[in-house]
Design a protein around this motif. Structure first.
Motif, mmCIF file in Angstrom:
data_model
loop_
_atom_site.group_PDB
_atom_site.id
_atom_site.type_symbol
_atom_site.label_atom_id
_atom_site.label_comp_id
_atom_site.label_asym_id
_atom_site.label_seq_id
_atom_site.Cartn_x
_atom_site.Cartn_y
_atom_site.Cartn_z
ATOM 1 N N PRO A 224 0.832 -1.196 0.000
ATOM 2 C CA PRO A 224 0.000 0.000 0.000
ATOM 3 C C PRO A 224 0.874 1.255 0.000
ATOM 4 N N ALA A 225 0.372 2.301 -0.616
ATOM 5 C CA ALA A 225 1.144 3.533 -0.748
ATOM 6 C C ALA A 225 1.230 4.297 0.571
ATOM 7 N N THR A 226 0.393 3.985 1.536
ATOM 8 C CA THR A 226 0.370 4.749 2.782
ATOM 9 C C THR A 226 1.022 3.998 3.936
ATOM 10 N N GLU A 227 1.900 3.038 3.659
ATOM 11 C CA GLU A 227 2.558 2.291 4.727
ATOM 12 C C GLU A 227 3.533 3.210 5.463
ATOM 13 N N PRO A 228 3.473 3.261 6.793
ATOM 14 C CA PRO A 228 4.355 4.174 7.533
ATOM 15 C C PRO A 228 5.798 3.669 7.535
ATOM 16 N N PHE A 229 6.745 4.614 7.608
ATOM 17 C CA PHE A 229 8.162 4.282 7.693
ATOM 18 C C PHE A 229 8.455 3.848 9.119
ATOM 19 N N LEU A 230 9.069 2.667 9.275
ATOM 20 C CA LEU A 230 9.261 2.120 10.609
ATOM 21 C C LEU A 230 10.633 2.417 11.208
ATOM 22 N N GLY A 231 11.554 2.973 10.425
ATOM 23 C CA GLY A 231 12.898 3.257 10.923
ATOM 24 C C GLY A 231 13.025 4.664 11.465
ATOM 25 N N LYS A 232 14.191 4.935 12.048
ATOM 26 C CA LYS A 232 14.468 6.265 12.582
ATOM 27 C C LYS A 232 15.042 7.129 11.469
ATOM 28 N N ASN A 233 14.602 8.365 11.387
ATOM 29 C CA ASN A 233 15.091 9.286 10.369
ATOM 30 C C ASN A 233 16.407 9.891 10.848
ATOM 31 N N ASN A 234 17.517 9.576 10.153
ATOM 32 C CA ASN A 234 18.846 10.028 10.557
ATOM 33 C C ASN A 234 19.344 11.223 9.756
ATOM 34 N N VAL A 235 18.515 11.816 8.939
ATOM 35 C CA VAL A 235 18.973 12.874 8.038
ATOM 36 C C VAL A 235 19.486 14.084 8.818
ATOM 37 N N SER A 236 18.768 14.508 9.832
ATOM 38 C CA SER A 236 19.207 15.700 10.566
ATOM 39 C C SER A 236 20.518 15.436 11.302
ATOM 40 N N ASP A 237 20.713 14.230 11.825
ATOM 41 C CA ASP A 237 21.978 13.905 12.493
ATOM 42 C C ASP A 237 23.134 13.921 11.500
ATOM 43 N N LEU A 238 22.923 13.347 10.319
ATOM 44 C CA LEU A 238 23.977 13.320 9.304
ATOM 45 C C LEU A 238 24.261 14.713 8.759
ATOM 46 N N GLN A 239 23.245 15.553 8.667
ATOM 47 C CA GLN A 239 23.472 16.926 8.224
ATOM 48 C C GLN A 239 24.362 17.670 9.215
ATOM 49 N N LYS A 240 24.160 17.438 10.502
ATOM 50 C CA LYS A 240 24.997 18.088 11.511
ATOM 51 C C LYS A 240 26.451 17.647 11.376
ATOM 52 N N VAL A 241 26.665 16.352 11.108
ATOM 53 C CA VAL A 241 28.027 15.831 10.986
ATOM 54 C C VAL A 241 28.712 16.403 9.754
ATOM 55 N N PHE A 242 28.030 16.379 8.614
ATOM 56 C CA PHE A 242 28.676 16.764 7.367
ATOM 57 C C PHE A 242 28.747 18.282 7.170
ATOM 58 N N GLN A 243 27.922 19.059 7.862
ATOM 59 C CA GLN A 243 27.959 20.510 7.714
ATOM 60 C C GLN A 243 28.780 21.193 8.802
#
Length: 90
Positions: free
Chosen positions: A25-44
């Protein structure tokens, strides 16, 4: 009568097409943790390191291995060219 068309007027059946609906189904929720903001802090972070070395020890090892192989391959090619340029003794 007239001329027959060169291209068929109806579209051919799809070769890889499926008639079944998608099982996900197209509305299945993402079950993992979103790490984008943590990685942005590291790389920026402005710590003077280039971005390809900010991943820590694995990045440094990969970089050093790549540089060693590149320098070694260049030296090997130069030695091979030197040997190939020498005349053969008979």
């Amino acid at each position: 009568q007239g001329l027959k068309p060169l291209v068929p007027t109806e579209s051919p059946a799809p070769i890889f097409g499926t008639s079944k609906p998608s099982v996900l189904p197209a509305t299945e929720p993402f079950l993992g943790k979103n790490n984008v903001s943590d990685l942005q802090k590291v790389f920026q972070r402005s710590d003077g390191l280039p971005v390809h070395l900010k991943g820590g020890v694995p990045d440094r090892m990969l970089y050093r291995t790549t540089m060693a192989l590149t320098i070694g391959g260049t030296i090997y090619c130069l030695v091979a060219l030197y040997i190939a340029s020498q005349p053969k003794n008979k």
